[in-house]
Write a protein that holds these residues in place. Structure first.
Motif, PDB file in Angstrom:
ATOM      1  N   THR A   1      -2.319  21.546  -5.044  1.00  0.00           N
ATOM      2  CA  THR A   1      -1.186  21.287  -4.145  1.00  0.00           C
ATOM      3  C   THR A   1      -1.209  19.916  -3.478  1.00  0.00           C
ATOM      4  O   THR A   1      -0.247  19.565  -2.795  1.00  0.00           O
ATOM      5  N   SER A   2      -2.275  19.144  -3.643  1.00  0.00           N
ATOM      6  CA  SER A   2      -2.402  17.887  -2.884  1.00  0.00           C
ATOM      7  C   SER A   2      -1.505  16.779  -3.381  1.00  0.00           C
ATOM      8  O   SER A   2      -1.378  15.743  -2.732  1.00  0.00           O
ATOM      9  N   ALA A   3      -0.874  16.937  -4.542  1.00  0.00           N
ATOM     10  CA  ALA A   3       0.097  15.946  -5.009  1.00  0.00           C
ATOM     11  C   ALA A   3       1.468  16.316  -4.458  1.00  0.00           C
ATOM     12  O   ALA A   3       2.388  16.698  -5.186  1.00  0.00           O
ATOM     13  N   CYS A   4       1.581  16.244  -3.142  1.00  0.00           N
ATOM     14  CA  CYS A   4       2.852  16.536  -2.463  1.00  0.00           C
ATOM     15  C   CYS A   4       3.366  17.922  -2.830  1.00  0.00           C
ATOM     16  O   CYS A   4       4.535  18.114  -3.146  1.00  0.00           O
TER      17      CYS A   4
ATOM     18  N   GLY B   1       0.814  -1.205   0.000  1.00  0.00           N
ATOM     19  CA  GLY B   1       0.000   0.000   0.000  1.00  0.00           C
ATOM     20  C   GLY B   1       0.850   1.258   0.000  1.00  0.00           C
ATOM     21  O   GLY B   1       2.077   1.209   0.077  1.00  0.00           O
ATOM     22  N   PRO B   2       0.190   2.412  -0.097  1.00  0.00           N
ATOM     23  CA  PRO B   2       0.905   3.696  -0.077  1.00  0.00           C
ATOM     24  C   PRO B   2       1.732   3.855   1.194  1.00  0.00           C
ATOM     25  O   PRO B   2       1.339   3.400   2.270  1.00  0.00           O
ATOM     26  N   ILE B   3       2.880   4.500   1.065  1.00  0.00           N
ATOM     27  CA  ILE B   3       3.800   4.684   2.184  1.00  0.00           C
ATOM     28  C   ILE B   3       3.695   6.116   2.686  1.00  0.00           C
ATOM     29  O   ILE B   3       3.851   7.072   1.926  1.00  0.00           O
ATOM     30  N   ARG B   4       3.458   6.266   3.984  1.00  0.00           N
ATOM     31  CA  ARG B   4       3.244   7.587   4.570  1.00  0.00           C
ATOM     32  C   ARG B   4       4.473   8.485   4.438  1.00  0.00           C
ATOM     33  O   ARG B   4       4.354   9.707   4.417  1.00  0.00           O
ATOM     34  N   LEU B   5       5.640   7.878   4.332  1.00  0.00           N
ATOM     35  CA  LEU B   5       6.866   8.645   4.157  1.00  0.00           C
ATOM     36  C   LEU B   5       6.742   9.637   3.007  1.00  0.00           C
ATOM     37  O   LEU B   5       7.292  10.745   3.064  1.00  0.00           O
ATOM     38  N   PHE B   6       6.014   9.265   1.958  1.00  0.00           N
ATOM     39  CA  PHE B   6       5.962  10.085   0.754  1.00  0.00           C
ATOM     40  C   PHE B   6       4.789  11.074   0.742  1.00  0.00           C
ATOM     41  O   PHE B   6       4.383  11.554  -0.319  1.00  0.00           O
ATOM     42  N   ARG B   7       4.263  11.391   1.915  1.00  0.00           N
ATOM     43  CA  ARG B   7       3.193  12.396   1.949  1.00  0.00           C
ATOM     44  C   ARG B   7       3.738  13.784   1.618  1.00  0.00           C
ATOM     45  O   ARG B   7       2.985  14.692   1.276  1.00  0.00           O
ATOM     46  N   GLU B   8       5.049  13.952   1.759  1.00  0.00           N
ATOM     47  CA  GLU B   8       5.688  15.200   1.358  1.00  0.00           C
ATOM     48  C   GLU B   8       7.149  14.933   1.025  1.00  0.00           C
ATOM     49  O   GLU B   8       7.669  13.851   1.284  1.00  0.00           O
ATOM     50  N   SER B   9       7.805  15.921   0.414  1.00  0.00           N
ATOM     51  CA  SER B   9       9.221  15.796   0.081  1.00  0.00           C
ATOM     52  C   SER B   9      10.070  16.448   1.163  1.00  0.00           C
ATOM     53  O   SER B   9       9.638  17.402   1.819  1.00  0.00           O
ATOM     54  N   PHE B  10      11.279  15.925   1.342  1.00  0.00           N
ATOM     55  CA  PHE B  10      12.209  16.465   2.325  1.00  0.00           C
ATOM     56  C   PHE B  10      13.563  16.628   1.650  1.00  0.00           C
ATOM     57  O   PHE B  10      14.115  15.655   1.123  1.00  0.00           O
ATOM     58  N   ASP B  11      14.093  17.831   1.696  1.00  0.00           N
ATOM     59  CA  ASP B  11      15.414  18.059   1.108  1.00  0.00           C
ATOM     60  C   ASP B  11      16.489  17.252   1.816  1.00  0.00           C
ATOM     61  O   ASP B  11      17.368  16.654   1.179  1.00  0.00           O
ATOM     62  N   SER B  12      16.433  17.247   3.139  1.00  0.00           N
ATOM     63  CA  SER B  12      17.471  16.557   3.892  1.00  0.00           C
ATOM     64  C   SER B  12      16.951  16.146   5.263  1.00  0.00           C
ATOM     65  O   SER B  12      16.477  16.990   6.032  1.00  0.00           O
ATOM     66  N   VAL B  13      17.002  14.855   5.543  1.00  0.00           N
ATOM     67  CA  VAL B  13      16.681  14.342   6.877  1.00  0.00           C
ATOM     68  C   VAL B  13      17.831  13.452   7.317  1.00  0.00           C
ATOM     69  O   VAL B  13      18.661  13.018   6.508  1.00  0.00           O
ATOM     70  N   GLY B  14      17.866  13.168   8.607  1.00  0.00           N
ATOM     71  CA  GLY B  14      18.899  12.300   9.150  1.00  0.00           C
ATOM     72  C   GLY B  14      18.356  10.928   9.478  1.00  0.00           C
ATOM     73  O   GLY B  14      17.148  10.675   9.378  1.00  0.00           O
ATOM     74  N   PRO B  15      19.214  10.002   9.891  1.00  0.00           N
ATOM     75  CA  PRO B  15      18.785   8.628  10.166  1.00  0.00           C
ATOM     76  C   PRO B  15      17.849   8.494  11.354  1.00  0.00           C
ATOM     77  O   PRO B  15      17.270   7.435  11.555  1.00  0.00           O
TER      78      PRO B  15
END
Length: 527
Positions: A433-436, A128-142
């Motif tokens: 705007t709803s497509a991320c 199924g869809p992954i919640r991680l991709f509800r928005e974009s992130f330039d830079s995140v850490g582990p």
């Protein structure tokens, strides 16, 4: 021309299905002279070698490496990395496909943010869809916990980052080789880019079903690798958020799932072997801080697991297994500056209609007696982190496209006077705007809702409207781009959204309140 990206494809008896991957590469927006494709043929016994030679003969940037069969994709991937010339490498399976802009977008954003890893939006019917991709992130850490929703290697990695840190795949026949690879890569990455607004990877079942393994997993061939994964994580991290994020995910998914399967409930010997082996890993490899990171009900179950209280685990599992989610549009919804804005309330219900509740225990809460009554220590067990992993996602699933978008949601967890736990808030669906952050593609969208409370996670489609009728607000044209959006009820009484105004012939009506927003959504079985 400098090679920006090397695509590494392990191949074993791919046959005609290799054409899907190849065609997706040829359609990339990144120029072909800026990418290379490395097929590593792992001793195929069909006509794959001939097919690969024919493909490589037609394209200068395609090459084939042949090797004796290793039995697993780990060694072919390692060979590909060693032979690659690209600044970044991207792993692609032989029967999957890349989105047309995948390499260009992933590479550009990774370079811009000096990222070691770029994770691209996945679509397909393998999960199924992954919640991680509800928005974009330039830079995140582990330490960003949602990274661990995706532990497959179908991502872009800086090649030098892999070489400098000796990050390789486990070779030979094994389990969880993908997780072991990312157990090294994620914790050591200084910057990770997440692309949620562009579909980068299509992970779909083959029409012959052969890329969806149905082989029964034996406990003694699985859980030693899970233990090794935990050991790798601990070897590459210090105690803290990054370590716990990875291990908490694995405890929740790889260990605790064995305490609610039908086989476990029935006492099936094979399932009980899995239970015993997973419990051994839990006791030996996971610290108290990992268990404490679990949401309340899962933490209670973890304590029962580690105490080997099999019958109590079965009792709890039977009591919550048929819980369903319920959403109610709780007030007037209107079009505001081109967006459909609707207030809602969401909760969980048992099959008898009762809501899932909590009880006040001093300055803390107790689990619902419907879950823990009669279990030694259950009624007294308390927690304070009621918002741990509590979330709601409205998902716009584009029909026949195997992809989903997440509109904006503003919500909070509340506890009613009777103890019912709810998520209340507002969903805002803006076609622009709803497509991320981008414009929703023209098409039909089915609306699903995922509700997570106390450690219970339930997905449902929004139901309850009159058959084949639009919502009273009718169509609304976006104030920015003149896009028509029509929410309506499908033939089976489910909520859908028509973006573009051509798929559902509904006359445009004036703006106004939705006359049906107070109607409750029918209960839907958990997916």
């Amino acid at each position: 021309m400098t090679v920006k990206v090397s695509i590494i494809i392990p191949v074993y008896n791919a046959g005609v299905y290799i054409e899907r991957a190849v065609n997706s590469i040829l359609k990339q927006s990144l120029p072909q002279d800026e990418l290379e494709v490395i097929f590593v043929d792992d001793g195929s016994t069909d006509d794959s070698a001939e097919r690969l030679k024919e493909i490589a003969d037609k394209a200068e940037n395609f090459r084939v490496i042949s090797m004796p069969n290793s039995g697993w994709p780990g060694r072919p991937r390692n060979v590909g990395v060693a032979q690659a010339r690209g600044e970044y490498v991207h792993f692609l399976d032989q029967d999957d496909a890349l989105g047309p802009k995948a390499l260009e977008v992933l590479y550009d954003r990774a370079r811009k943010n000096n990222s070691d890893i770029a994770v691209g939006k996945v679509k397909g019917n393998m999960r199924g869809p992954i919640r991680l991709f509800r928005e974009s992130f330039d830079s995140v850490g582990p330490e960003f916990a949602e990274l661990y929703e995706t532990l497959t290697p179908h991502k872009m990695f800086r090649r030098q980052f892999l070489l400098d840190n000796d990050i390789t795949f486990q070779e030979g026949r094994c389990r969880l080789e993908d997780q072991m690879f990312l157990a090294k890569a994620y914790p050591l990455a200084k910057s990770i880019t997440v692309v949620g607004d562009v579909v980068c990877y299509d992970w779909s079942k083959r029409d012959d079903g052969s890329n969806n393994s149905k082989t029964r997993t034996e406990a003694d061939r699985y859980y030693p690798w899970l233990a090794k994964t935990a050991q790798i994580v601990k070897a590459n991290t210090v105690p803290g958020p990054a370590r716990d994020a990875f291990l908490t995910r694995n405890y929740r998914i790889e260990v605790l799932r064995n305490t609610s399967t039908q086989g476990f409930l029935n006492g099936d010997p094979h399932s009980m072997e899995h239970y015993a082996a997973s419990r051994k890993v839990a006791l030996e490899e996971y610290s108290d801080s990992v268990r404490e990171g679990l949401p309340p009900l899962w933490r209670f179950r973890a304590e029962l697991l580690e105490a080997d209280r099999v019958e109590d685990l079965r009792t709890v599992a039977r009591r919550y297994r048929d819980v369903v989610s319920e959403v109610e549009f709780s007030g007037p919804a209107r079009w505001r500056r081109g967006a459909l804005v609707a207030p809602f309330r969401a909760r969980l219900r048992y099959q008898n209609g009762d809501t899932v509740k909590v009880r006040k225990l001093g300055d803390a809460y107790g689990l619902d007696l419907a879950l823990v009554e009669g279990i030694d220590g259950g009624p007294e067990w308390s927690f304070k982190d009621i918002e741990n992993r509590a979330a709601i996602d409205f998902q716009l699933r584009e029909r026949n496209k195997a992809q989903a978008w997440f509109p904006e949601v503003d919500s909070q967890v509340t506890v009613a006077e009777d103890g019912t736990v709810e998520i209340v808030g507002t969903v805002r669906i803006d076609p622009d705007t709803s497509a991320c952050g981008g414009r929703l593609p023209k098409g039909l969208y089915d609306v699903h809702v995922n509700v997570q409370l106390l450690g219970i996670d339930r997905m449902a489609r929004v139901e309850g409207g009159p058959v084949s009728e639009p919502l009273p607000c009718g169509g609304q044209r976006s104030w920015r781009r003149n896009i028509q959006a029509v929410p309506y009820w499908t033939r089976d009484g489910r909520l859908a959204l028509d973006i573009g105004g051509n798929m559902h012939n509904v006359p445009e009506q004036s703006r106004g309140a939705l006359g049906l927003v107070a109607k409750k959504v029918k209960r839907a079985l958990a997916s």
